[in-house]
Scaffold this active site. Structure first.
Site, PDB file in Angstrom:
ATOM      1  N   LYS A   1      94.988  25.865  63.933  1.00 43.53           N
ATOM      2  CA  LYS A   1      96.342  25.449  64.328  1.00 43.53           C
ATOM      3  C   LYS A   1      97.274  26.643  64.496  1.00 43.53           C
ATOM      4  O   LYS A   1      98.142  26.654  65.377  1.00 43.53           O
ATOM      5  CB  LYS A   1      96.895  24.486  63.260  1.00 43.53           C
ATOM      6  CG  LYS A   1      98.205  23.864  63.649  1.00 43.53           C
ATOM      7  CD  LYS A   1      98.470  22.585  62.887  1.00 43.53           C
ATOM      8  CE  LYS A   1      99.751  21.961  63.369  1.00 43.53           C
ATOM      9  NZ  LYS A   1      99.627  20.541  63.572  1.00 43.53           N
TER      10      LYS A   1
ATOM     11  N   HIS B   1     111.900   9.149  67.180  1.00 40.35           N
ATOM     12  CA  HIS B   1     110.889   8.250  66.620  1.00 40.35           C
ATOM     13  C   HIS B   1     111.351   6.799  66.814  1.00 40.35           C
ATOM     14  O   HIS B   1     112.512   6.477  66.561  1.00 40.35           O
ATOM     15  CB  HIS B   1     110.692   8.550  65.126  1.00 40.35           C
ATOM     16  CG  HIS B   1     109.587   7.739  64.530  1.00 40.35           C
ATOM     17  ND1 HIS B   1     108.253   8.035  64.724  1.00 40.35           N
ATOM     18  CD2 HIS B   1     109.625   6.613  63.768  1.00 40.35           C
ATOM     19  CE1 HIS B   1     107.516   7.131  64.102  1.00 40.35           C
ATOM     20  NE2 HIS B   1     108.322   6.265  63.517  1.00 40.35           N
TER      21      HIS B   1
ATOM     22  N   ILE C   1     104.045  19.536  63.692  1.00 47.26           N
ATOM     23  CA  ILE C   1     104.381  20.944  63.941  1.00 47.26           C
ATOM     24  C   ILE C   1     104.027  21.748  62.681  1.00 47.26           C
ATOM     25  O   ILE C   1     104.382  21.362  61.569  1.00 47.26           O
ATOM     26  CB  ILE C   1     105.887  21.076  64.270  1.00 47.26           C
ATOM     27  CG1 ILE C   1     106.253  20.242  65.509  1.00 47.26           C
ATOM     28  CG2 ILE C   1     106.266  22.536  64.469  1.00 47.26           C
ATOM     29  CD1 ILE C   1     105.653  20.692  66.811  1.00 47.26           C
TER      30      ILE C   1
ATOM     31  N   GLY D   1     106.107  10.396  79.224  1.00 43.80           N
ATOM     32  CA  GLY D   1     107.226  11.278  79.542  1.00 43.80           C
ATOM     33  C   GLY D   1     108.480  10.580  80.011  1.00 43.80           C
ATOM     34  O   GLY D   1     109.296  11.180  80.705  1.00 43.80           O
ATOM     35  N   SER D   2     108.690   9.302  79.595  1.00 49.02           N
ATOM     36  CA  SER D   2     109.937   8.654  80.023  1.00 49.02           C
ATOM     37  C   SER D   2     111.153   9.310  79.358  1.00 49.02           C
ATOM     38  O   SER D   2     112.224   9.400  79.967  1.00 49.02           O
ATOM     39  CB  SER D   2     109.897   7.153  79.749  1.00 49.02           C
ATOM     40  OG  SER D   2     109.891   6.885  78.373  1.00 49.02           O
ATOM     41  N   ASN D   3     110.990   9.787  78.139  1.00 48.58           N
ATOM     42  CA  ASN D   3     112.106  10.495  77.494  1.00 48.58           C
ATOM     43  C   ASN D   3     112.339  11.861  78.133  1.00 48.58           C
ATOM     44  O   ASN D   3     113.487  12.279  78.320  1.00 48.58           O
ATOM     45  CB  ASN D   3     111.863  10.640  75.991  1.00 48.58           C
ATOM     46  CG  ASN D   3     112.213   9.369  75.253  1.00 48.58           C
ATOM     47  OD1 ASN D   3     113.378   9.057  75.055  1.00 48.58           O
ATOM     48  ND2 ASN D   3     111.200   8.600  74.876  1.00 48.58           N
TER      49      ASN D   3
ATOM     50  N   MET E   1     102.521  13.906  70.049  1.00 47.78           N
ATOM     51  CA  MET E   1     101.818  13.196  68.977  1.00 47.78           C
ATOM     52  C   MET E   1     101.037  14.164  68.078  1.00 47.78           C
ATOM     53  O   MET E   1      99.825  14.028  67.907  1.00 47.78           O
ATOM     54  CB  MET E   1     100.910  12.122  69.579  1.00 47.78           C
ATOM     55  CG  MET E   1     101.673  11.116  70.420  1.00 47.78           C
ATOM     56  SD  MET E   1     103.202  10.540  69.673  1.00 47.78           S
ATOM     57  CE  MET E   1     102.797   8.846  69.373  1.00 47.78           C
ATOM     58  N   ARG E   2     101.753  15.132  67.521  1.00 45.68           N
ATOM     59  CA  ARG E   2     101.099  16.157  66.721  1.00 45.68           C
ATOM     60  C   ARG E   2     102.119  16.711  65.724  1.00 45.68           C
ATOM     61  O   ARG E   2     103.306  16.832  66.062  1.00 45.68           O
ATOM     62  CB  ARG E   2     100.700  17.274  67.700  1.00 45.68           C
ATOM     63  CG  ARG E   2      99.521  18.078  67.335  1.00 45.68           C
ATOM     64  CD  ARG E   2      99.090  18.902  68.528  1.00 45.68           C
ATOM     65  NE  ARG E   2      98.256  18.152  69.453  1.00 45.68           N
ATOM     66  CZ  ARG E   2      97.001  17.782  69.191  1.00 45.68           C
ATOM     67  NH1 ARG E   2      96.425  18.103  68.060  1.00 45.68           N
ATOM     68  NH2 ARG E   2      96.317  17.081  70.076  1.00 45.68           N
TER      69      ARG E   2
ATOM     70  N   ASN F   1     113.118  15.611  66.805  1.00 46.29           N
ATOM     71  CA  ASN F   1     112.123  14.634  67.250  1.00 46.29           C
ATOM     72  C   ASN F   1     112.795  13.277  67.432  1.00 46.29           C
ATOM     73  O   ASN F   1     113.792  12.982  66.781  1.00 46.29           O
ATOM     74  CB  ASN F   1     111.015  14.520  66.191  1.00 46.29           C
ATOM     75  CG  ASN F   1     109.946  13.514  66.570  1.00 46.29           C
ATOM     76  OD1 ASN F   1     109.490  13.466  67.704  1.00 46.29           O
ATOM     77  ND2 ASN F   1     109.524  12.683  65.619  1.00 46.29           N
TER      78      ASN F   1
HETATM   79  C1  GAR Z   1     108.658   7.269  72.493  1.00 46.96           C
HETATM   80  O1  GAR Z   1     108.964   5.911  72.307  1.00 46.96           O
HETATM   81  C2  GAR Z   1     108.830   8.047  71.208  1.00 46.96           C
HETATM   82  O2  GAR Z   1     109.839   7.534  70.391  1.00 46.96           O
HETATM   83  C3  GAR Z   1     107.474   7.887  70.573  1.00 46.96           C
HETATM   84  O3  GAR Z   1     106.566   7.983  71.637  1.00 46.96           O
HETATM   85  C4  GAR Z   1     107.163   7.444  72.809  1.00 46.96           C
HETATM   86  C5  GAR Z   1     106.920   8.397  73.944  1.00 46.96           C
HETATM   87  O4  GAR Z   1     107.280   7.816  75.159  1.00 46.96           O
HETATM   88  N1  GAR Z   1     107.255   8.875  69.579  1.00 46.96           N
HETATM   89  C6  GAR Z   1     106.548   8.658  68.469  1.00 46.96           C
HETATM   90  O5  GAR Z   1     106.015   7.607  68.211  1.00 46.96           O
HETATM   91  C7  GAR Z   1     106.462   9.868  67.546  1.00 46.96           C
HETATM   92  N2  GAR Z   1     105.962   9.498  66.275  1.00 46.96           N
HETATM   93  P1  GAR Z   1     107.521   8.689  76.454  1.00 46.96           P
HETATM   94  O6  GAR Z   1     106.278   9.585  76.621  1.00 46.96           O
HETATM   95  O7  GAR Z   1     107.610   7.695  77.566  1.00 46.96           O
HETATM   96  O8  GAR Z   1     108.774   9.499  76.265  1.00 46.96           O
END
Ligand code: GAR
Length: 191
Positions: free
Chosen positions: A65, A109, A93, A12-14, A90-91, A107
């Site tokens: 789903k 990526h 939609i 959850g840093s984002n 990580m799923r 999203n």
């Molecule tokens: C992020 O780096 C995001 O870009 C990636 O997961 C990480 C989640 O980090 N997403 C993917 O790889 C999606 N295919 P976070 O939980 O610290 O935000």
């Protein structure tokens, strides 16, 4: 203010970066709900600390789903959610949510799509030996990381980068690019 839901599965840093941006002021959105599919995820603690309501739905608790996403949709409706940002969710939609929020799901990526879609994009970039990778923010469609690209930022790969060091560089970029991009997108929908 556009009522935003953030979907996340892990650290959850984002999520935290988007919530901080809102708290610093001037953003056209409010983080109104966290949707999580992992009951042990660290992002749930972050939401609690930030005072953002959260809901947890585990796919295994549902027949299929569609039923899983109908439960999520009911929570989104209850919280009057207008727009969705996936942040480490990580799923894929499915049609239930895609049809209800058409053009309103984005999203982030950790690669320059269309390069390195799917899981472990950072490891894939290192394996391929590229000198530049980066971050992409895109609309979500039914494919895996295939929707229309909204914003990208490059991140150079050093010869001595490990997966951990490269991930750190990429995430530092994510934490400013995602709030900024959401602000630009949602400015035009703000009521
Ligand atoms: C992020 O780096 C995001 O870009 C990636 O997961 C990480 C989640 O980090 N997403 C993917 O790889 C999606 N295919 P976070 O939980 O610290 O935000």
């Amino acid at each position: 203010m556009v009522r935003l839901a953030i979907f996340a599965s892990g650290t959850g840093s984002n999520f935290e970066a988007i919530v901080h941006a809102e708290k610093n002021g001037g953003m056209p959105f409010t983080c109104a709900l966290l949707v999580c599919d992992q009951p042990q995820a660290a992002v749930l603690v972050k939401a609690d600390k930030a005072g953002v309501p959260s809901v947890v739905f585990e796919p295994k608790a549902f027949d299929d789903k569609a039923a899983f996403e109908q439960a999520i949709r009911a929570a989104l409706e209850e919280h009057n959610i207008e727009f969705i940002a996936l942040a480490g969710y990580m799923r894929l939609i499915g049609p239930t949510l895609l049809n209800s929020y058409e053009g309103k799901i984005v999203n982030i990526h950790p690669s320059l799509l269309p390069a390195f879609p799917g899981l472990n994009a950072v490891g894939q970039a290192l394996q391929a030996g590229v000198k530049v990778t980066g971050v992409t923010i895109h609309y979500v469609d039914s494919g895996m990381d295939t929707g229309e690209i909204i914003a990208q930022q490059a991140v150079p790969v050093s010869d001595n980068d490990t997966e951990e060091s490269l991930r750190k560089k990429i995430q530092a970029v994510e934490h400013t690019l995602y709030p900024e991009t959401l602000a630009n997108l949602l400015q035009s929908c703000e009521k």
